[in-house]
Design a protein around this motif. Structure first.
Motif, PDB file in Angstrom:
ATOM      1  N   GLU A  78      33.573  34.598  35.318  1.00 25.78           N
ATOM      2  CA  GLU A  78      32.367  35.289  34.819  1.00 25.78           C
ATOM      3  C   GLU A  78      32.734  36.483  33.950  1.00 25.78           C
ATOM      4  OE1 GLU A  78      29.155  36.703  37.409  1.00 25.78           O
ATOM      5  OE2 GLU A  78      29.256  34.733  38.376  1.00 25.78           O
ATOM      6  N   ASN A  79      33.701  37.275  34.397  1.00 26.24           N
ATOM      7  CA  ASN A  79      34.124  38.450  33.627  1.00 26.24           C
ATOM      8  C   ASN A  79      34.807  38.056  32.329  1.00 26.24           C
ATOM      9  OD1 ASN A  79      33.063  40.211  35.510  1.00 26.24           O
ATOM     10  ND2 ASN A  79      34.998  40.466  36.587  1.00 26.24           N
ATOM     11  N   PHE A  80      35.546  36.967  32.350  1.00 23.69           N
ATOM     12  CA  PHE A  80      36.208  36.480  31.145  1.00 23.69           C
ATOM     13  C   PHE A  80      35.169  36.038  30.110  1.00 23.69           C
ATOM     14  CE2 PHE A  80      38.188  32.966  28.726  1.00 23.69           C
ATOM     15  CZ  PHE A  80      39.171  33.699  28.081  1.00 23.69           C
ATOM     16  N   VAL A  81      34.169  35.288  30.545  1.00 27.37           N
ATOM     17  CA  VAL A  81      33.101  34.836  29.647  1.00 27.37           C
ATOM     18  C   VAL A  81      32.335  36.040  29.105  1.00 27.37           C
ATOM     19  CG1 VAL A  81      30.915  33.556  29.543  1.00 27.37           C
ATOM     20  CG2 VAL A  81      32.902  32.537  30.666  1.00 27.37           C
ATOM     21  N   LYS A  82      32.055  37.007  29.948  1.00 24.20           N
ATOM     22  CA  LYS A  82      31.351  38.235  29.521  1.00 24.20           C
ATOM     23  C   LYS A  82      32.170  38.966  28.460  1.00 24.20           C
ATOM     24  CE  LYS A  82      29.398  42.521  31.277  1.00 24.20           C
ATOM     25  NZ  LYS A  82      29.355  43.443  32.411  1.00 24.20           N
ATOM     26  N   CYS A  83      33.473  39.019  28.641  1.00 26.44           N
ATOM     27  CA  CYS A  83      34.372  39.641  27.664  1.00 26.44           C
ATOM     28  C   CYS A  83      34.181  39.008  26.291  1.00 26.44           C
ATOM     29  CB  CYS A  83      35.814  39.501  28.139  1.00 26.44           C
ATOM     30  SG  CYS A  83      37.092  39.810  26.918  1.00 26.44           S
ATOM     31  N   ILE A  84      34.177  37.690  26.235  1.00 30.21           N
ATOM     32  CA  ILE A  84      34.026  36.991  24.958  1.00 30.21           C
ATOM     33  C   ILE A  84      32.638  37.217  24.367  1.00 30.21           C
ATOM     34  CG2 ILE A  84      33.929  34.700  23.872  1.00 30.21           C
ATOM     35  CD1 ILE A  84      36.145  33.863  25.886  1.00 30.21           C
ATOM     36  N   ARG A  85      31.610  37.101  25.166  1.00 29.64           N
ATOM     37  CA  ARG A  85      30.231  37.236  24.659  1.00 29.64           C
ATOM     38  C   ARG A  85      29.908  38.652  24.194  1.00 29.64           C
ATOM     39  NH1 ARG A  85      28.366  32.291  23.913  1.00 29.64           N
ATOM     40  NH2 ARG A  85      28.329  30.951  25.727  1.00 29.64           N
ATOM     41  N   THR A  86      30.389  39.666  24.935  1.00 34.43           N
ATOM     42  CA  THR A  86      29.980  41.046  24.644  1.00 34.43           C
ATOM     43  C   THR A  86      31.011  41.829  23.839  1.00 34.43           C
ATOM     44  OG1 THR A  86      30.925  41.923  26.692  1.00 34.43           O
ATOM     45  CG2 THR A  86      28.625  41.144  26.765  1.00 34.43           C
ATOM     46  N   GLY A  87      32.224  41.306  23.745  1.00 35.71           N
ATOM     47  CA  GLY A  87      33.265  42.029  23.026  1.00 35.71           C
ATOM     48  C   GLY A  87      33.997  43.046  23.876  1.00 35.71           C
ATOM     49  N   GLU A  88      33.762  42.998  25.190  1.00 38.01           N
ATOM     50  CA  GLU A  88      34.450  43.920  26.099  1.00 38.01           C
ATOM     51  C   GLU A  88      35.871  43.423  26.356  1.00 38.01           C
ATOM     52  OE1 GLU A  88      32.143  44.223  29.688  1.00 38.01           O
ATOM     53  OE2 GLU A  88      30.320  44.729  28.602  1.00 38.01           O
ATOM     54  N   SER A  89      36.654  44.248  27.036  1.00 36.25           N
ATOM     55  CA  SER A  89      38.007  43.854  27.441  1.00 36.25           C
ATOM     56  C   SER A  89      37.968  43.359  28.875  1.00 36.25           C
ATOM     57  CB  SER A  89      38.957  45.047  27.358  1.00 36.25           C
ATOM     58  OG  SER A  89      39.095  45.451  26.025  1.00 36.25           O
ATOM     59  N   TYR A  90      38.893  42.476  29.186  1.00 31.62           N
ATOM     60  CA  TYR A  90      39.031  41.986  30.553  1.00 31.62           C
ATOM     61  C   TYR A  90      40.500  41.672  30.808  1.00 31.62           C
ATOM     62  CZ  TYR A  90      38.822  39.035  34.652  1.00 31.62           C
ATOM     63  OH  TYR A  90      39.041  38.509  35.896  1.00 31.62           O
ATOM     64  N   ARG A  91      41.076  42.408  31.753  1.00 31.00           N
ATOM     65  CA  ARG A  91      42.495  42.265  32.091  1.00 31.00           C
ATOM     66  C   ARG A  91      43.352  42.425  30.841  1.00 31.00           C
ATOM     67  NH1 ARG A  91      43.914  37.459  35.020  1.00 31.00           N
ATOM     68  NH2 ARG A  91      45.481  38.694  36.061  1.00 31.00           N
ATOM     69  N   PHE A  92      44.114  41.437  30.431  1.00 27.51           N
ATOM     70  CA  PHE A  92      44.969  41.561  29.250  1.00 27.51           C
ATOM     71  C   PHE A  92      44.347  40.909  28.016  1.00 27.51           C
ATOM     72  CE2 PHE A  92      46.269  37.871  31.680  1.00 27.51           C
ATOM     73  CZ  PHE A  92      46.447  36.877  30.743  1.00 27.51           C
ATOM     74  N   VAL A  93      43.041  40.619  28.093  1.00 22.28           N
ATOM     75  CA  VAL A  93      42.309  39.988  26.995  1.00 22.28           C
ATOM     76  C   VAL A  93      41.286  40.968  26.443  1.00 22.28           C
ATOM     77  CG1 VAL A  93      40.789  38.082  26.348  1.00 22.28           C
ATOM     78  CG2 VAL A  93      42.548  37.720  28.085  1.00 22.28           C
ATOM     79  N   SER A  94      41.225  41.050  25.106  1.00 25.60           N
ATOM     80  CA  SER A  94      40.184  41.852  24.465  1.00 25.60           C
ATOM     81  C   SER A  94      39.722  41.112  23.212  1.00 25.60           C
ATOM     82  CB  SER A  94      40.691  43.250  24.113  1.00 25.60           C
ATOM     83  OG  SER A  94      41.778  43.182  23.225  1.00 25.60           O
TER      84      SER A  94
END
Length: 170
Positions: A78-94
């Motif tokens: 869920e957090n990974f998908v949110k990162c992609i949709r909103t442009g936020e960072s998640y763990r080592f992905v931005s």
């Protein structure tokens, strides 16, 4: 649907991260009236893998633990998908760039930075969907790591791109 080697699209924002140590582009032309957005392809690309790709990633995640590299297996989908949709960072992905026709992810680790883009160019009756990979090595471990995964990289990217497009356009 045929996925082929291609060149980085001239209007791609991933060009801002050049020059790099390694780059490739895989693309396919599709005919579909359905609206396709880069986020949908990117999410499907990372969350809907065939069993053989999942097995390769599990093997990779197991092996990288021994050299202190980051693993993707402890993540929250869920957090990974949110990162992609909103442009936020998640763990080592931005998300390093985002537009109506492109989403660019940065996977940053101690050994390398990998930029991954899904770019869509709309033509009159078709769409060209490209998966672009750029890699910058930070040290010798990055070069060794990529040397090991490189033989699998193209096969995996082509398979995931084809699967993501098929899932997205229905």
């Amino acid at each position: 649907m045929k996925v082929k080697k291609a060149k980085i699209p001239t209007d791609s924002s991933i060009r801002n991260y050049l020059p790099v140590d390694y780059s490739d582009v895989y693309a396919c032309e599709i005919i579909s009236e359905k609206a396709i957005i880069p986020d949908d392809i990117m999410i499907s690309f990372w969350t809907d893998s065939p069993a053989w790709v999942n097995t390769l990633f599990k093997l990779r995640n197991f092996l990288v633990k021994f050299v202190g590299l980051k693993s993707s297996e402890e993540g929250n989908l869920e957090n990974f998908v949110k990162c992609i949709r909103t442009g936020e960072s998640y763990r080592f992905v931005s998300v390093s760039a985002k537009s109506n026709n492109e989403t660019v992810l940065l996977l940053a680790d101690s050994h390398l930075n990998a930029y991954l883009s899904v770019h869509i160019r709309h033509h009159e009756k078709s769409k060209k969907v490209s998966a672009i990979t750029l890699v910058n090595f930070k040290n010798r471990l990055g070069r060794i790591y990529f040397f090991i995964i490189r033989p699998f990289h193209g096969v995996v990217v082509k398979s995931l791109l084809k699967r993501a497009i098929t899932k997205t356009i229905g």
